[in-house]
Each structure stands twice: as C-alpha cells, then as structure tokens.
Motif scaffolding. Structure first.
Motif, PDB file in Angstrom:
ATOM      1  N   ASP A   1      24.612  38.187  68.834  1.00  0.00           N
ATOM      2  CA  ASP A   1      25.928  37.640  68.493  1.00  0.00           C
ATOM      3  C   ASP A   1      26.010  37.411  66.984  1.00  0.00           C
ATOM      4  OD1 ASP A   1      26.860  37.705  71.142  1.00  0.00           O
ATOM      5  OD2 ASP A   1      25.921  35.785  71.568  1.00  0.00           O
ATOM      6  N   ARG A   2      26.003  36.144  66.548  1.00  0.00           N
ATOM      7  CA  ARG A   2      26.069  35.835  65.118  1.00  0.00           C
ATOM      8  C   ARG A   2      24.764  35.252  64.594  1.00  0.00           C
ATOM      9  NH1 ARG A   2      28.528  31.882  63.959  1.00  0.00           N
ATOM     10  NH2 ARG A   2      28.868  30.942  65.961  1.00  0.00           N
ATOM     11  N   SER A   3      23.709  35.327  65.381  1.00  0.00           N
ATOM     12  CA  SER A   3      22.412  34.794  64.967  1.00  0.00           C
ATOM     13  C   SER A   3      21.478  35.934  64.601  1.00  0.00           C
ATOM     14  CB  SER A   3      21.786  33.971  66.087  1.00  0.00           C
ATOM     15  OG  SER A   3      22.601  32.857  66.375  1.00  0.00           O
TER      16      SER A   3
ATOM     17  N   ALA B   1      31.411  32.550  61.933  1.00  0.00           N
ATOM     18  CA  ALA B   1      32.166  33.014  63.099  1.00  0.00           C
ATOM     19  C   ALA B   1      33.528  33.555  62.713  1.00  0.00           C
ATOM     20  CB  ALA B   1      32.334  31.877  64.099  1.00  0.00           C
TER      21      ALA B   1
ATOM     22  N   LEU C   1      25.401  33.300  61.202  1.00  0.00           N
ATOM     23  CA  LEU C   1      26.431  33.965  60.406  1.00  0.00           C
ATOM     24  C   LEU C   1      27.805  33.363  60.707  1.00  0.00           C
ATOM     25  CD1 LEU C   1      24.953  37.488  61.036  1.00  0.00           C
ATOM     26  CD2 LEU C   1      24.960  36.289  58.840  1.00  0.00           C
TER      27      LEU C   1
ATOM     28  N   ARG D   1      29.947  43.583  58.723  1.00  0.00           N
ATOM     29  CA  ARG D   1      30.822  42.562  59.300  1.00  0.00           C
ATOM     30  C   ARG D   1      32.124  43.224  59.702  1.00  0.00           C
ATOM     31  NH1 ARG D   1      31.300  37.449  55.922  1.00  0.00           N
ATOM     32  NH2 ARG D   1      32.219  38.837  54.387  1.00  0.00           N
TER      33      ARG D   1
ATOM     34  N   ARG E   1      32.542  39.723  63.845  1.00  0.00           N
ATOM     35  CA  ARG E   1      31.329  40.101  64.581  1.00  0.00           C
ATOM     36  C   ARG E   1      30.482  40.943  63.645  1.00  0.00           C
ATOM     37  NH1 ARG E   1      31.356  45.087  67.160  1.00  0.00           N
ATOM     38  NH2 ARG E   1      33.330  46.190  66.997  1.00  0.00           N
ATOM     39  N   TYR E   2      29.206  41.105  63.983  1.00  0.00           N
ATOM     40  CA  TYR E   2      28.252  41.724  63.071  1.00  0.00           C
ATOM     41  C   TYR E   2      27.449  42.804  63.777  1.00  0.00           C
ATOM     42  CZ  TYR E   2      29.391  37.657  60.278  1.00  0.00           C
ATOM     43  OH  TYR E   2      30.072  36.704  59.558  1.00  0.00           O
TER      44      TYR E   2
END
Length: 115
Positions: free
Chosen positions: A76-78, A54, A52, A97, A62-63
């Motif tokens: 994290d963002r994966s 950055a 995702l 998000r 951040r998610y």
C-alpha cells in the motif's frame, strides 16, 4: 612506476575533469516528472519503514516501485527495507506516485545506511 600504471593513474586523474566538461544531460521527457526527494537514515542491519503520504493536493495517491534494493517491498503506502549488516552509504529507492488526474510522478527515497 611502470608505463601501464602511470597511464592508468593519468587516466583516473583526468576522469573528473572529463566528467565536468560534458554538457548537462537533457531533462527527461515523457510521462514522468520529478516530484520529491525524501531523505531517511537507518543503521546497517536494521529495517527502514516509511509511511508515504496518502494524499497529494487533496487527491488520493498510490505508489509503485520503479527501482528498489533486494529485501525491500512496498505494501500500500508502506515501504519497508531490511538492510544488510554489511551495507553502507546512501542508496536511492525510486517510486512512482500515481494521483488521479495527474501524470505519474517520481518519488526518490535517499536512504543513508550508517554503522
């Protein structure tokens, strides 16, 4: 054809017309707004891995997971999802998000699972 089967068949045929006759759903209100719909494809039984973004508009993002299938996780963002061999079709994954200084946004991953 029995009267019961005929009634069920007629009711089923009327469903699409009834669905079209309804007024559109009101737009969602509150803190979430529609942001992105991202499309991916994966073969059934394989693992989908999505990196995702950055940053959004120069700000760090951040998610969080709102709605996701079993055997999926966000680190994290994966976003990773181990699909099952029997799964087929298009499935939505809904993420939130969070960007500093902005309202939370909804990110939808539309994942097509193929054979």
């Amino acid at each position: 054809m029995s009267a019961l089967r005929l009634g069920i068949l007629l009711a089923a045929l009327a469903l699409p017309a009834a669905a079209q006759a309804r007024p559109p759903a009101p737009a969602p209100t509150g803190q979430h707004s529609a942001a992105d719909t991202l499309r991916y494809a994966v073969r059934a039984g394989e693992t989908l891995i999505v990196a995702l973004p950055a940053t959004v508009g120069g700000a760090s993002a951040r998610y969080e997971v709102d709605r996701a299938p079993a055997l999926s996780w966000l680190v994290d963002r994966s976003f990773m999802w181990r699909t099952l061999a029997r799964e087929r079709g298009t499935m939505p994954v809904v993420l939130r998000r969070l960007v500093e200084g902005r309202q939370p946004e909804t990110v939808v991953l539309m994942v097509e699972i193929t054979s």
